[in-house]
Enzyme design. Structure first.
Site, mmCIF file in Angstrom:
data_model
loop_
_atom_site.group_PDB
_atom_site.id
_atom_site.type_symbol
_atom_site.label_atom_id
_atom_site.label_comp_id
_atom_site.label_asym_id
_atom_site.label_seq_id
_atom_site.Cartn_x
_atom_site.Cartn_y
_atom_site.Cartn_z
ATOM 1 N N ASP A 143 0.775 -1.179 -0.175
ATOM 2 C CA ASP A 143 -0.021 -0.011 -0.159
ATOM 3 C C ASP A 143 1.078 1.165 0.095
ATOM 4 O O ASP A 143 1.788 1.381 0.722
ATOM 5 C CB ASP A 143 -1.037 -0.026 1.188
ATOM 6 N N ASP A 180 -1.776 9.206 -10.762
ATOM 7 C CA ASP A 180 -2.243 8.000 -11.640
ATOM 8 C C ASP A 180 -0.846 7.402 -12.205
ATOM 9 O O ASP A 180 -0.646 6.525 -12.279
ATOM 10 C CB ASP A 180 -3.007 8.368 -12.937
ATOM 11 N N GLU A 186 -4.812 2.414 -4.130
ATOM 12 C CA GLU A 186 -3.427 2.343 -4.019
ATOM 13 C C GLU A 186 -2.962 1.018 -3.340
ATOM 14 O O GLU A 186 -1.923 1.111 -2.745
ATOM 15 C CB GLU A 186 -2.830 3.678 -3.310
ATOM 16 N N ASN A 206 -1.704 12.987 -4.158
ATOM 17 C CA ASN A 206 -2.742 13.462 -4.842
ATOM 18 C C ASN A 206 -2.903 14.815 -5.109
ATOM 19 O O ASN A 206 -3.064 15.859 -5.652
ATOM 20 C CB ASN A 206 -4.207 12.770 -4.827
#
Length: 560
Positions: free
Chosen positions: A435, A452, A478, A443
């Site tokens: 993770d 992305d 994620e 982000n």
């Protein structure tokens, strides 16, 4: 070499067609024997061979035979002077009975009468009626035929000739080679196309086999070989077999064309027109076979016009294929140009627009031999295109499956495909759940597009770090999962080290936490237990400060 051979064959066919159209009488210059000039007189009461040979009747030497109509006739040759054993030959036509009278210089007249059944026993190859005359001291000076029951559709007496026994034997040998070659070609094409059909199941191959089988039977009948195999058959029955096999072959040819072209070519009214032409041909063929003995002229005319109807349908269909941009038009046109052209000439001869000839009567064999060679190429080309279409469809199906099984952003397996492939693996398996740390902050820093790209870079890092048989998937936003056999498990620290060393978009610093657990993975319950164990290890890694890996043993968890 092959191109030159095809060019020579085409040149011969074109020359033969030109001769038959311009000079029908000269189209037979290559047929064995010397032609006999004849004159015709309609039979009247009181006419006898003696009076006619003595010249006591008026004969017509200039009118076209078909203009004289049906009935009984006397046919007299021009003066002759031939010695030795001879063969009197004429092409087979529909007639009830024919008597031949041979006059010699010493006044002797030999006679021989052939009825419908006896004619079959005098058939030579090429469907030629051949009667032998013995050698005599005096030369042969005149021939006289009495033809009874002639419908005179194309001639009363077709192409009478005088040949020597050697010439006749050489001709039969040559025709044997022609018909045997055609039969061999047909049998080879039947075997080839039927074998390919069993593998590929394309309908046009079965239709082509039916057409070739019909033409093989037609060649067997029209060559006269049927009469050799069945000497007691009436010659008119053999002719009816000719019409039957040729008619069925033409219907099969239409079925082949419909199956060969794309379905859109025969869609709508074009399909109905083609079906109507084939039905008309079938009806006319059956009518001729069943009822020709009652009125052969009528049913022969219906048969010929049914052929005209089929040929008339061909140009619109080819135009339709052109406008629809058919991929197979050019191959079909090349292969079928000669058969269609010569079939048109035969129909023109049948309705007395052009004269008869031996080569025109046998044009079906010649043109279909050429067609068979070219159609084998056309069929191979058609199969190649179909195979290409099938391969493209399979590739599309594979691509669709891949899209259904992969995560569109990273190209890794999605959760569904991952579980489908992971559950059921034999032996102990190691599950790693990775993770990305503080991904929400990533982000917010570089935007969702940048986030992305970070996911894509991390996916690439995983693929580079894992063996080829490892399963790797994106199972959440994620969150990533990796399954490998425990005996070949990858050290999680190596993955984390690669991630730290890799360059991320905008040089943002990205780390990850990994939780691992080992155990069986045979059933869905195993997956749930293994996932819960690895997820607990992941929680411990994050609680310990992130950017690290923690492992747990499933057996310890189960014991606890």
């Amino acid at each position: 070499m092959h191109r030159g051979l095809f060019s020579n064959i085409l040149a011969v066919l074109i020359a033969a067609i030109a001769v038959m159209i311009a000079h029908p009488a000269q189209a037979q210059i290559n047929v064995v024997g010397d032609p006999v000039s004849i004159c015709i007189a309609r039979a009247k009461p009181g006419m006898t061979p003696a009076t006619l040979l003595a010249g006591q009747a008026q004969f017509d030497c200039s009118s076209r035979q078909t203009s004289l109509g049906p009935g009984d006739f006397w046919v007299r040759s021009a003066p002759l002077s031939r010695t030795g054993p001879l063969r009197i030959r004429s092409m087979s036509v529909w007639q009830k009975r024919v008597s031949l009278y041979a006059q010699y210089a010493d006044g002797t007249v030999l006679a021989n009468t052939l009825d419908d059944h006896a004619a079959s026993r005098h058939i030579a190859l090429g469907a030629i009626i051949e009667q032998a005359l013995p050698a005599r001291p005096a030369p042969l000076v005149r021939l006289l035929w009495h033809v009874e029951g002639s419908p005179n559709m194309r001639a009363i007496l077709r192409d009478p000739r005088i040949a020597t026994p050697d010439e006749s034997e050489r001709f039969n040998l040559a025709m044997s080679a022609v018909y045997a070659a055609f039969a061999g070609l047909c049998i080879a094409l039947l075997c080839y196309n039927f074998a390919v059909w069993t593998a590929l199941r394309h309908r046009f191959q079965l239709a082509y086999c039916a057409m070739v089988a019909g033409l093989l039977l037609y060649a067997f009948s029209t060559s006269g070989a049927l009469a050799w195999a069945w000497p007691s058959i009436a010659n008119t029955d053999r002719i009816r077999v000719n019409y039957l096999t040729l008619g069925l072959s033409s219907i099969a040819a239409f079925a082949f064309a419909r199956a060969f072209f794309e379905p859109r070519v025969f869609a709508g009214r074009f399909g109905r027109i083609a079906a109507g032409a084939s039905i008309s041909m079938l009806g006319a063929t059956l009518a001729y076979v069943l009822f020709a003995q009652y009125n052969v002229h009528l049913f022969d005319t219906l048969y010929c016009w049914a052929f005209v109807g089929q040929i008339a349908v061909i140009p619109p269909i080819l135009w339709r294929a052109w406008t629809m941009r058919s991929n197979y038009l050019w191959m079909f046109a090349v292969a079928w140009a000669a058969p269609i052209g010569l079939a048109s000439l035969r129909v023109a001869n049948s309705i007395n627009l052009i004269g008869s000839s031996f080569w025109l009567d046998n044009s079906t064999i010649l043109s279909m031999s050429l067609e068979a060679l070219l159609s084998s190429i056309a069929i191979a080309y058609r199969v190649r295109l179909l195979s290409a279409e099938r391969d493209a469809a399979r590739e599309g199906e594979i691509a669709a499956r891949l899209l259904a099984d992969t995560d569109p952003l990273t190209g890794l397996l999605n959760r569904r495909a991952f579980l489908q492939q992971a559950i059921g693996r034999a032996g102990e398996q190691t599950l790693m759940i990775a993770d990305l740390d503080h991904f929400k902050r990533v982000n917010e820093t570089i935007g969702h597009d940048g986030g992305d790209e970070v996911l894509r870079v991390f996916a690439r890092t995983l693929r580079q770090s894992l063996p080829s048989d490892a399963l790797v998937a994106r199972i959440g936003g994620e969150e990533f999962a990796i399954v490998t056999p425990s005996a070949f498990a990858v050290e999680p620290g190596e993955i984390l080290a690669r991630l730290r060393a890799g360059r991320m978009p905008y040089d943002v610093s990205v780390t990850a936490s990994i939780g691992t657990c080992s155990g069986p993975l045979l059933r869905e319950t195993d997956w749930k237990a293994l996932y819960a164990c690895a997820d607990r290890a992941l929680f411990e890694a994050k609680s310990a400060g992130r950017d690290r890996a923690r492992g747990r043993d499933l057996r310890d968890r189960l014991a606890a």
